[in-house]
Design an enzyme around this catalytic site. Structure first.
Site, PDB file in Angstrom:
ATOM      1  N   ASN A   9       0.869  -1.181   0.000  1.00 39.96           N
ATOM      2  CA  ASN A   9       0.000   0.000   0.000  1.00 39.96           C
ATOM      3  C   ASN A   9       0.907   1.232   0.000  1.00 39.96           C
ATOM      4  O   ASN A   9       1.437   1.613   1.040  1.00 39.96           O
ATOM      5  CB  ASN A   9      -0.888  -0.046   1.246  1.00 39.96           C
ATOM      6  N   ARG A  83      -2.801  -2.163  -3.103  1.00 37.93           N
ATOM      7  CA  ARG A  83      -3.999  -1.393  -2.780  1.00 37.93           C
ATOM      8  C   ARG A  83      -4.002  -0.145  -3.657  1.00 37.93           C
ATOM      9  O   ARG A  83      -3.007   0.597  -3.698  1.00 37.93           O
ATOM     10  CB  ARG A  83      -3.997  -0.980  -1.318  1.00 37.93           C
ATOM     11  N   HIS A 171     -13.024   2.894   1.006  1.00 36.24           N
ATOM     12  CA  HIS A 171     -12.961   1.878   2.085  1.00 36.24           C
ATOM     13  C   HIS A 171     -13.646   0.580   1.661  1.00 36.24           C
ATOM     14  O   HIS A 171     -14.126  -0.181   2.505  1.00 36.24           O
ATOM     15  CB  HIS A 171     -13.652   2.362   3.383  1.00 36.24           C
ATOM     16  N   ARG A 231     -11.329  15.680   8.346  1.00 33.11           N
ATOM     17  CA  ARG A 231     -12.197  16.007   7.201  1.00 33.11           C
ATOM     18  C   ARG A 231     -13.600  16.362   7.690  1.00 33.11           C
ATOM     19  O   ARG A 231     -14.133  15.700   8.580  1.00 33.11           O
ATOM     20  CB  ARG A 231     -12.280  14.806   6.248  1.00 33.11           C
ATOM     21  N   GLU A 375      -8.015  -5.294   5.995  1.00 30.46           N
ATOM     22  CA  GLU A 375      -7.896  -4.887   4.598  1.00 30.46           C
ATOM     23  C   GLU A 375      -6.789  -5.667   3.885  1.00 30.46           C
ATOM     24  O   GLU A 375      -6.947  -6.057   2.739  1.00 30.46           O
ATOM     25  CB  GLU A 375      -7.670  -3.373   4.527  1.00 30.46           C
TER      26      GLU A 375
END
Ligand code: AMP
Length: 399
Positions: A9, A83, A171, A231, A375
């Site tokens: 990733n 990823r 996600h 965010r 993940e």
């Protein structure tokens, strides 16, 4: 480790890696961080479970990958799974061919921070391991089953047809993993309706029907939706023109503010870290208390909103650093969803911490689960599936 998959990733200055065994029970994992700086280093866990720390001053992505892959090569990984945050409209994991790499490049305007960093990693590993199959697993792919009424914005059509302006969702590997795992634990494998809440530094919700995503809170970018660490999540779109007209800020400054200085950090003025906010709130900090309340209320509102697409509801699944660890946030969020009939087992809720999966409802109403996300395991599984498909195609061609 036989038939292991290496999961990579790549971020702008870091590379997360994990070597995952075939049945996903063994892992070697870690992080190369501060790449391109004097403080570049690798931190991880070795096969024997020992901590690994290696200074690699000024190493760039290519050099860090060379060191990492050199250390892991003797495990003979059978493939590398990358990823990739944005795959545009690609619907599943794909073998990295020049055409797929071009699709990732084409999606760069939609993920300007992530996709270029992934491409650096992909190009480096392809140079270093040209003989290994390399697969891209996209955060967006799981949400490609959303119906048009969930993914279209109510803006002029040409923005969609000519500029790909639509909701994509993110996600995806996490929502896919926890919903599958939750439905398996509940004895209703990929059956019926589930709501999932991935709550980490970035947070999003998803509604899943018979194993397919039918709506999610993030949109064109990972800014839309629920309140996150830094965010804002949803705001009135006219906030941009309001700030531009009244404060004279340009669009980039506004975008930075909404992505990096808002959310829990903006509301509390203290921290983007939920642990800090819970502690501060318990010591009487009112801004921290309000940040937590807004987070939970908007999260519940998002879950209630996306549930519209579900014919029936089996239950709700919490995951991510906050979802897996914070009984307080789970209790508050479920409290806002009382009209759905959710009832929490308070003792069960209070005992579940990171790494533990379990059911935390009181046995009446829809189920409530905590499922630690995986993940890397999911990326390894999807990579393995693509490799098997490729082998079957090859065998069919020979036969
Ligand atoms: P992640 O991005 O999934 O690693 O999640 C990071 C978030 O999880 C941060 O906001 C942490 O504060 C939060 N977190 C981790 N442990 C806890 C905890 N025990 N209680 C509340 N939040 C936590």
């Amino acid at each position: 480790m036989s038939k292991a998959i290496l999961v990579i990733n790549c971020g702008s200055s870091s590379i997360k890696y994990a070597l995952v065994s075939e049945r996903r029970e063994d892992r070697i994992y870690g992080l190369a961080e501060n790449l391109g700086s004097e403080n570049a280093r690798i931190k991880g866990i070795t096969a024997g479970g020992e901590p690994l720390e290696l200074n690699i001053p000024n190493a760039n992505h290519q050099q860090a990958l060379e060191i990492l892959l050199g250390r892991l090569a003797h495990y003979n990984p059978q493939a590398i799974g990358h990823r990739v945050v944005h795959g545009g409209t690609l619907t599943k994991a794909e073998l990295l061919t020049p055409a797929i790499i071009q699709r990732i490049r084409d999606a760069t305007p939609l993920a300007p921070l992530h996709n270029p960093a992934h491409l650096v990693g992909i190009e480096a590993t392809m140079r270093l391991f040209p003989e290994l199959p390399q697969i891209a697993v996209f955060d967006t792919a799981f949400h490609q089953t959303m119906p048009a009424h969930a993914y279209r914005y109510a803006v002029p059509k040409f923005l969609y047809t000519e500029h790909n302006v639509r909701r994509y969702g993110f996600h995806g590997t996490s929502h896919a993993y926890v919903s599958e795992r939750g439905s398996e634990l509940a004895g209703q494998f990929k059956q019926g309706g589930w709501l999932t809440a991935h709550l980490g530094n970035g947070s999003s919700t998803c509604a899943i029907w018979n194993g397919n995503s039918i709506d999610t809170s993030m949109g064109l970018t990972p800014l839309e939706g629920v309140v996150m660490g830094t965010r804002s999540g949803d705001v009135d779109p006219s906030l941009h023109s309001f700030i531009a007209n009244n404060l004279g800020w340009d669009i980039y400054k506004i975008d930075r503010m909404l992505n990096s200085q808002s959310g829990l950090l903006g509301l509390s003025g203290l921290s983007n870290d939920m642990r800090t906010l819970i502690e501060a709130s318990e010591s009487g900090n009112e801004d921290a208390a309000l940040a937590i309340e807004v987070f939970c209320y908007r999260l519940a509102k998002s879950l209630a909103g996306i549930s519209c697409g579900l014919p029936t509801l089996n239950g709700l699944i919490f995951t991510g650093g906050i979802g897996e660890n914070s009984a307080h946030i789970r209790e508050k969020t479920v409290g806002y969803l009382h009209l759905f009939g959710f009832k929490l087992d308070k003792d069960g809720n209070n005992t579940l911490k990171r790494g533990t999966e379990g059911r935390i409802d009181a046995g009446t109403g829809p189920q409530i689960w905590v499922i630690p996300t995986d993940e890397e395991g999911r990326i390894a599984k999807e990579t393995e599936c693509v490799v098997e498909e490729l082998q079957q195609i090859k065998q069919a061609e020979i036969a």
